[in-house]
Design a protein around this motif. Structure first.
Motif, short mmCIF file in Angstrom:
data_model
loop_
_atom_site.label_atom_id
_atom_site.label_comp_id
_atom_site.label_asym_id
_atom_site.label_seq_id
_atom_site.Cartn_x
_atom_site.Cartn_y
_atom_site.Cartn_z
N LEU A 89 -0.18 5.64 11.21
CA LEU A 89 -0.88 4.22 11.26
C LEU A 89 -1.26 4.04 12.59
CD1 LEU A 89 -2.22 2.39 8.82
CD2 LEU A 89 -0.22 1.02 9.06
N ARG A 90 -2.53 3.62 12.90
CA ARG A 90 -2.95 2.81 14.30
C ARG A 90 -3.53 1.46 14.01
NH1 ARG A 90 -0.24 6.43 14.66
NH2 ARG A 90 -0.42 8.41 16.00
N TYR A 91 -2.92 0.28 14.82
CA TYR A 91 -3.36 -0.76 14.44
C TYR A 91 -3.52 -1.93 15.53
CZ TYR A 91 1.54 -2.57 14.76
OH TYR A 91 2.62 -2.99 15.39
N GLY A 92 -4.05 -2.96 15.30
CA GLY A 92 -4.09 -3.86 16.34
C GLY A 92 -3.95 -5.29 15.50
N LEU A 93 -3.04 -6.17 16.16
CA LEU A 93 -2.79 -7.30 15.33
C LEU A 93 -2.78 -8.52 16.23
CD1 LEU A 93 0.47 -7.89 13.06
CD2 LEU A 93 0.14 -9.36 14.95
N LEU A 94 -3.73 -9.79 15.69
CA LEU A 94 -3.67 -11.14 16.01
C LEU A 94 -2.92 -12.18 15.46
CD1 LEU A 94 -5.17 -12.85 17.88
CD2 LEU A 94 -7.08 -13.16 16.13
N GLY A 95 -1.84 -12.61 15.81
CA GLY A 95 -1.17 -13.61 15.59
C GLY A 95 -1.32 -14.92 15.89
N LEU A 96 -1.27 -15.94 14.81
CA LEU A 96 -1.53 -17.31 14.95
C LEU A 96 -0.35 -18.08 14.98
CD1 LEU A 96 -4.58 -17.57 12.69
CD2 LEU A 96 -4.99 -16.60 14.79
#
Length: 697
Positions: free
Chosen positions: A89-96
């Motif tokens: 898995l390759r991913y990007g994450l945006l946390g709020l």
């Protein structure tokens, strides 16, 4: 078209809105996004997913993943999973998150950390957006950089044969380094030039001519900017405004035969209990700055159970007057009892459009605005952008464009976000704006239940549940200066008014004069703020103002346990309480003195921030952190040598941060270590669940 999987985990709708924005923009950048809520596990499978993954995750409570991510987090935290489970898995994450809370963006961090532990790798660096200063400050550049990061990912994998000439000398099997958002905006723009954008509706370009035409009508002689007026340079600037969100709801208002409607129709993940209020007491004097009420609920005929320290949710409505004002402004007062029937527009361009789950079918317009939609929510820029197209006056249209533009970010923060403006405030401020009802139903988030700490023990008060709250009052001066009350606390104060009594020993609901009003409550699933399982462990409780609520429950519980086990060994109990005035807002004064006298509460330390010094006392302790500092040796001993616990409940913005800083200082001094080492030791206490917070902003 290059596909990626786009998941969101949302509590109040922000993560979903941002994910939908990414989904809408993806097509223009040559990508196709499969958008799903993270809870819809039947619609995606990360174990076999070959496309890159983009995740937008909010944070709820004091650092928990949102309710919609509960199942997902539980599944990935299974210790039996191998360390290469997500190696593909390759991913990007945006946390709020909100930096006023200690566990900033922790919902995203929990998922991010676990994905990496299971072998997943970033193709794009994680973003942490802060609602305290404005989510858009991180969200917008993060989204702008995403397209170039995705392009690099696809070029390094599926498209590597075609792009061999552009490759560096590095081996193709090398791990690709994650791309940093701040480096990507220019690359993203270059990538746009490579795409065939014929027919693409790029509003940043499309709106520019309209913007320039409107400049001649913009106000020029305003000395000060406001919600409705701007000054140079913004009033003369060319603007980059967001793309127009596609409309997707078709609304039909149908005359209905006056049906009975109750709050039981409100949607909820958790079970809802309708319970009578058996007592309501004013704990503060009439001349106190804040009015604090104690409410007792009768839960004896329900399955609702709780432990001291738990919190629960109160389901509350919007203010009647604000709902009526909104109906009047929308010119729908005469149709407020009509049933709202929704369906998806046949020609919508919104990908994956679905009916809002928080709007129940066949309910009246009045009910939906009262019980289902957060009409006080601060309007997002997407809503402002949508309102532009329904505004006829040139000056008003230009100002709405400014407020949703990149150039107007400071004005948006000052006059909309920080001023807590609502959609009604905007509609009153811009009278030529005439949006359809469908637009509000598309953009207004779900009306959230409000959490309260239990202020009792079921051992001490079987079949009863106590909670306390301040009646929140604040000045709203977006258009006219108006004194508003908190959505829930204002409503609760009105509900209990007929049975309210200033004396804790009288229960007016039982004296036959007034029927007991009822409210709806539901449990909170993530409760962690509990007494130690070992009663011999010493505890320190820090709770100024209404932050004392869970500690009253702790002390009531401890009293009953000590009665049941007279030979048992119980650790020392410290309470640091604070208020403004000893004679006006010292909550539970008699109860605390009673607990102290009986030895249930070993140490009671109270500070009064507004009272003048008494006698020879030159510099009285004003705040709880001052009192903690005064007893630094004992506090350090409890935490560092006696395996004790510390609980902090109350205001996140000032008190919790000040207490945290004081604890770092105490550990540094008493243990003789540098500040950084003291911070690490405090972090260890948090990891061991010996430093617990129940805080709010």
């Amino acid at each position: 078209m290059r596909r990626f999987l786009l998941l969101y985990a949302t509590q109040k709708g922000q993560a979903k809105a941002i994910a939908e924005e990414i989904c809408e923009k993806a097509f223009a950048h040559g990508f196709s996004a499969d958008l799903h809520c993270i809870s819809e596990s039947d619609k995606y499978d990360l174990k076999t997913e070959t496309a890159p993954l983009v995740v937008v995750v909010s944070t709820t409570g004091t650092g928990d993943p949102p309710d919609t991510a509960r199942k997902f987090v539980k599944e990935i935290q299974d210790k039996a999973l191998p360390i290469d489970f997500f190696a593909h898995l390759r991913y990007g994450l945006l946390g709020l998150g909100d930096s006023e809370y200690t566990y900033f963006c922790n919902g995203g961090k929990i998922i991010d950390k676990r994905l990496q532990e299971l072998g997943a790798q970033h193709f794009y660096d994680t973003g942490h957006a802060d609602d305290c200063v404005g989510l858009e400050l991180v969200v917008e550049p993060w989204i702008n950089g995403l397209w170039a990061a995705l392009t690099k990912h696809f070029m390094s994998s599926k498209e590597k044969e075609r792009n061999e000439a552009l490759k560096m000398a590095s081996n193709a099997s090398q791990r690709m380094e994650p791309v940093k958002p701040e480096l990507l905006y220019i690359e993203s723009q270059v990538e746009l030039l490579r795409l065939d954008d014929l027919g693409r509706k790029d509003s940043e370009v499309q709106e520019q001519n309209a913007v320039n035409r409107d400049q001649s009508s913009a106000p020029t002689a305003e000395s000060e900017s406001s919600l409705t007026h701007s000054i140079p340079p913004l009033s003369q600037a060319s603007l980059s405004i967001p793309a127009l969100p596609p409309e997707y709801l078709q609304v039909h208002l149908q005359e209905s035969v006056g049906q009975e409607e109750s709050q039981a129709s409100v949607t909820s993940v958790d079970p809802i209990f309708q319970v009578p209020i058996s007592k309501a007491v004013q704990l503060t004097t009439n001349d106190a700055i804040k009015t604090t009420l104690l409410v007792e609920l009768d839960i004896s005929k329900t399955d609702f159970s709780y432990q001291p320290g738990d919190a629960f949710n109160v389901i509350c409505p919007n203010s009647d007057s604000e709902v009526q004002n909104l109906l009047e402004r929308l010119q729908l007062t005469d149709r407020r009892e009509y049933c709202v029937l929704l369906k998806i527009k046949a020609d919508t361009k919104k990908k994956g459009a679905a009916l809002p789950q928080h709007i129940p079918e066949g309910r009246s317009l009045q009910f939906i605005l009262t019980w289902c939609l957060e009409i006080r929510a601060v309007p997002k820029k997407a809503l402002l952008r949508a309102l532009v197209d329904y505004t006829s006056d040139g000056i008003e249209k230009r100002r709405l464009q400014e407020l949703c533009s990149r150039q107007g970010a400071a004005d948006y923060s000052r006059f909309v976000r920080d001023a807590h403006a609502s959609v009604l405030d905007l509609l009153l401020a811009f009278p030529s704006c005439q949006p359809p009802l469908s637009l509000l139903l598309e953009h207004l988030p779900k009306l959230q239940p409000r959490p309260y700490s239990c202020a009792s023990s079921n051992l001490s008060h079987p079949g009863k549940l106590h909670f306390i709250f301040n009646i929140v009052e604040f000045l709203s001066n977006t258009t006219l200066e108006v004194l508003r009350k908190g959505v829930c606390t204002g409503w609760l104060a009105m509900v209990v008014a007929p049975i309210l009594h200033p004396n804790t020993r009288v229960s007016p609901a039982e004296d036959g004069k007034a029927p007991a009003p009822e409210i709806s409550i539901c449990p909170r699933t993530t409760n962690f703020f509990h007494l130690p399982s070992d009663p011999s462990a010493p505890i320190i409780m820090v709770g100024p103002g209404t932050g004392i609520a869970p500690f009253i429950g702790f002390l009531q519980h401890r009293e009953k346990l000590q009665e049941q086990h007279p030979e048992g060994h119980f650790g020392a109990t410290w309470l640091f309480f604070g208020c403004r005035h000893k004679d006006r807002d010292y909550l539970f004064r008699e109860e605390l003195r009673y607990f102290h006298k009986r030895g249930i509460l070993t140490h009671l330390k109270v500070s009064f921030s507004r009272d003048a010094p008494v006698g020879e006392e030159a510099a009285p302790v004003k705040y709880v952190q001052d009192n903690i500092q005064l007893h630094s040796e004992q506090v350090a001993r409890v935490l560092l040598n006696e395996s004790g616990y510390i609980y902090v409940c109350g205001d996140a913005k000032n008190m919790a941060k000040d207490v945290n800083d004081t604890l770092v200082e105490i550990i540094s001094k008493q243990a003789g270590v540098e500040t950084l080492e003291a911070m690490k030791r405090l972090a260890t206490l948090k990891e061991e669940k010996r430093y617990l917070q129940d805080i709010w902003s």
